[in-house]
Scaffold this motif. Sequence first.
Motif, PDB file in Angstrom:
ATOM      1  N   GLU A   1       3.045 -55.379  61.683  1.00 18.26           N
ATOM      2  CA  GLU A   1       4.160 -55.129  62.596  1.00 18.26           C
ATOM      3  C   GLU A   1       4.229 -53.679  63.078  1.00 18.26           C
ATOM      4  O   GLU A   1       3.701 -52.761  62.443  1.00 18.26           O
ATOM      5  CB  GLU A   1       5.476 -55.512  61.930  1.00 18.26           C
TER       6      GLU A   1
ATOM      7  N   SER B   1       5.113 -58.512  64.483  1.00 16.34           N
ATOM      8  CA  SER B   1       6.181 -58.337  65.457  1.00 16.34           C
ATOM      9  C   SER B   1       6.242 -56.885  65.936  1.00 16.34           C
ATOM     10  O   SER B   1       5.743 -55.964  65.286  1.00 16.34           O
ATOM     11  CB  SER B   1       7.525 -58.720  64.833  1.00 16.34           C
TER      12      SER B   1
ATOM     13  N   ASP C   1       9.354 -54.450  66.903  1.00 15.97           N
ATOM     14  CA  ASP C   1      10.812 -54.406  66.801  1.00 15.97           C
ATOM     15  C   ASP C   1      11.305 -53.023  67.189  1.00 15.97           C
ATOM     16  O   ASP C   1      11.080 -52.045  66.483  1.00 15.97           O
ATOM     17  CB  ASP C   1      11.243 -54.740  65.376  1.00 15.97           C
TER      18      ASP C   1
ATOM     19  N   SER D   1       2.890 -61.177  68.748  1.00 14.23           N
ATOM     20  CA  SER D   1       3.798 -62.078  68.061  1.00 14.23           C
ATOM     21  C   SER D   1       5.173 -61.904  68.711  1.00 14.23           C
ATOM     22  O   SER D   1       5.282 -61.824  69.923  1.00 14.23           O
ATOM     23  CB  SER D   1       3.825 -61.738  66.565  1.00 14.23           C
ATOM     24  N   SER D   2       6.235 -61.818  67.934  1.00 17.73           N
ATOM     25  CA  SER D   2       7.570 -61.683  68.511  1.00 17.73           C
ATOM     26  C   SER D   2       7.840 -60.248  68.958  1.00 17.73           C
ATOM     27  O   SER D   2       7.361 -59.289  68.348  1.00 17.73           O
ATOM     28  CB  SER D   2       8.625 -62.116  67.496  1.00 17.73           C
TER      29      SER D   2
ATOM     30  N   ASN E   1      11.146 -57.690  70.004  1.00 14.97           N
ATOM     31  CA  ASN E   1      12.598 -57.597  69.872  1.00 14.97           C
ATOM     32  C   ASN E   1      13.073 -56.208  70.267  1.00 14.97           C
ATOM     33  O   ASN E   1      12.816 -55.238  69.575  1.00 14.97           O
ATOM     34  CB  ASN E   1      13.014 -57.902  68.433  1.00 14.97           C
TER      35      ASN E   1
ATOM     36  N   SER F   1       2.683 -64.749  73.685  1.00 12.05           N
ATOM     37  CA  SER F   1       3.745 -64.149  72.876  1.00 12.05           C
ATOM     38  C   SER F   1       4.611 -65.252  72.299  1.00 12.05           C
ATOM     39  O   SER F   1       4.975 -66.202  73.008  1.00 12.05           O
ATOM     40  CB  SER F   1       4.601 -63.196  73.715  1.00 12.05           C
TER      41      SER F   1
END
Length: 684
Positions: A312, A337, A339, A361-362, A364, A386
């Motif tokens: 991440e 992710s 973030d 990936s994600s 945010n 994504s």
Amino acid sequence: MSGFVGGTVQVLGDRTFVINGGINASGINGGGNVLIGGNFQGGGGTPTASQTYVDRQSWINADSLLTGNGGEIIIWSNQGTVFAGRISARGASQATTTPTSVANGGFVAVSSRESLVYRGRVDVRAAYGALGTIMLASENIRIGAGEPSETLDDLLTGLNLTELLGDKLPERYRNLFTISQANLEPESFLGNILFQATNDITLEPLRNSALDFRGGITRTMNFLADADNSGQGSFLMQGDDTIYTGGADLSIQGAGINLYGLDTTYAPANISEGLTFSTTNNLPILPNRGVNEGDSGNLNLLAIGEINVRDEINTRSSIGAGGRVNLQGNLVNVGGSIDTSSITGNGGAIDLNSQLNLNTSSLNSSSQSGNAGAISLNSSRGGINSSSIQANSQSGNGAVVDLAALGNLNLGRINTNSSGGSGGNVVLSSQQSGITMGNINTSSLDSHGGTIDLGAAGTITTGSLDTSSSLGNGGNVTLSSSQAGLNLGAINTSSSDGNGGVVSLSARGNLLLSGINTSSSDGSGGNILGSSLEGFIGNNNDLDARGQLSGWITLRGALGIYSVGGSDFSNSAFNLADFDSLSGAGTGIFSGRGGGISLTSSNGAIVAERLSTNHFTSASLSNQNGANIQVNAPGNILLRSIDSQGSSDPLSGGIGGNISVRTNGNIRVTNTFRDNVGNEASSF
């Protein structure tokens, strides 16, 4: 060497050694200049050393004692530099008296053309100016674990001056880690940091899986591989380690970048107040970080080749702004992710650019109390993948999400909705392929919903699309496929107190719908426009554009229009006999005062359950007329009911709308036409 401004000290020779020595070029109004083994990067016409060595007992100062900037200290060699000493080039310790005065920290470069071993400490802070910069540079930079108690003396046990005075630095010194993890505690680098390598920067597997600068005062941290732009140097993380900057901005550049994890979240400084490098003065320790307290650091990864992040990227913040993330490479892969969210501040922007495929990936960038950060993904020659995108906010505004690719867009859900602010706009485009994704939510409770704009050459397949609002206007929805069809979930652009958003859908192939709601209780309903150039239009739920002023519903399907709940629209051929066997929830198409319904097929049939343009009954409005209904097709037309009555309220009154049904085939209506007061005009 002290004075109003520190002077210049040069220690030059083919083999330059500072052993148990002290050099002071500090000045009252500014630090001076110190050259050991040569000038910056061996340039400037200054004689250069083949080898330079500064031991652990030696110190070098170029401080500004009262006002002014810290000085400049350069340590250089052509073959090998070993540095274990202490350097101080701090800015002024007292406040300046004029607005134009500066009091920044100094500049320190410890480097070698070939080999560098660094085990020292450098302080370039400033109480009333910007932090200075500490630069470590060599052909290759290796950061290794080492041992917690490891010192340069331990590594160079049995130091042999005869060896060091030889033609070349011995291999046992040249092969040492450039920097040991034990020498990366915050007190070793009191300033901004630049690691620069002509070739590679390598992080070998580290203790506790971390390269940790948390608790320091560094504001920017830069790793620059392939500094000569030859295309041969990369940044390589060999273990499953994470770089923690404690809130400092992080920038990594190279021909290629291979990482595990990155974390720039804010961490307060905890530098010891008793630390001092000077032996000739006792300057106070200067705590200034030059950072907004609570803000996480920004992240930049720039590569000519591939960027691979296996875990991440974390730049989120709890009490400040999330850090911005910018990745640019030929191929970008982020396994974990990203973030950049915040609780009390704004979310950080996310900007990812890849020439080939872009895989994440994600993502945010949301915020609870502030605005979400904008998200932009671009693939100029590939596709984008994504799993989910969050750019929403509770009290602030949702952010813009803009994704553009030459190839396919394979996405999960996208949320840019807000409770207290406006929803963010979503713009997706695929120049040569299609879009496949989950739900999109750009809605708002207290303000306006964001718009949704999707364009592709190929098929667009989505989950539900929600741009609705309670107190504001619903956002517009625009979807277009230039070469294929649309396969869509439910679309909601409705509003309670504002206007419903417009829905505009166009495709060359089939247009498959799951219901559209553009209605408004107290405002105007949004128009619904749908067209299929070479296919048919299928809908299995209500189309509702009603409002105090209703929106128009206009559908044009080349091979037909089939609006029946639960129907299978996979076959464009429709026979009269099929109609009675259809099952479903009684799909309706609803418009009203100010709007109307137009269904047109150029080469097929039209099938619908209920067409209604009768108006909401309300004594507060007069002239509540029913709107017109037009149904045109060369093939069969099959309907259950048509209702265009006006208001039956005796105070407001109203007349029914005109109904026009034209076909070269057969017409069948299984229920009724209704007149302006609801009486059956005809029944079949």
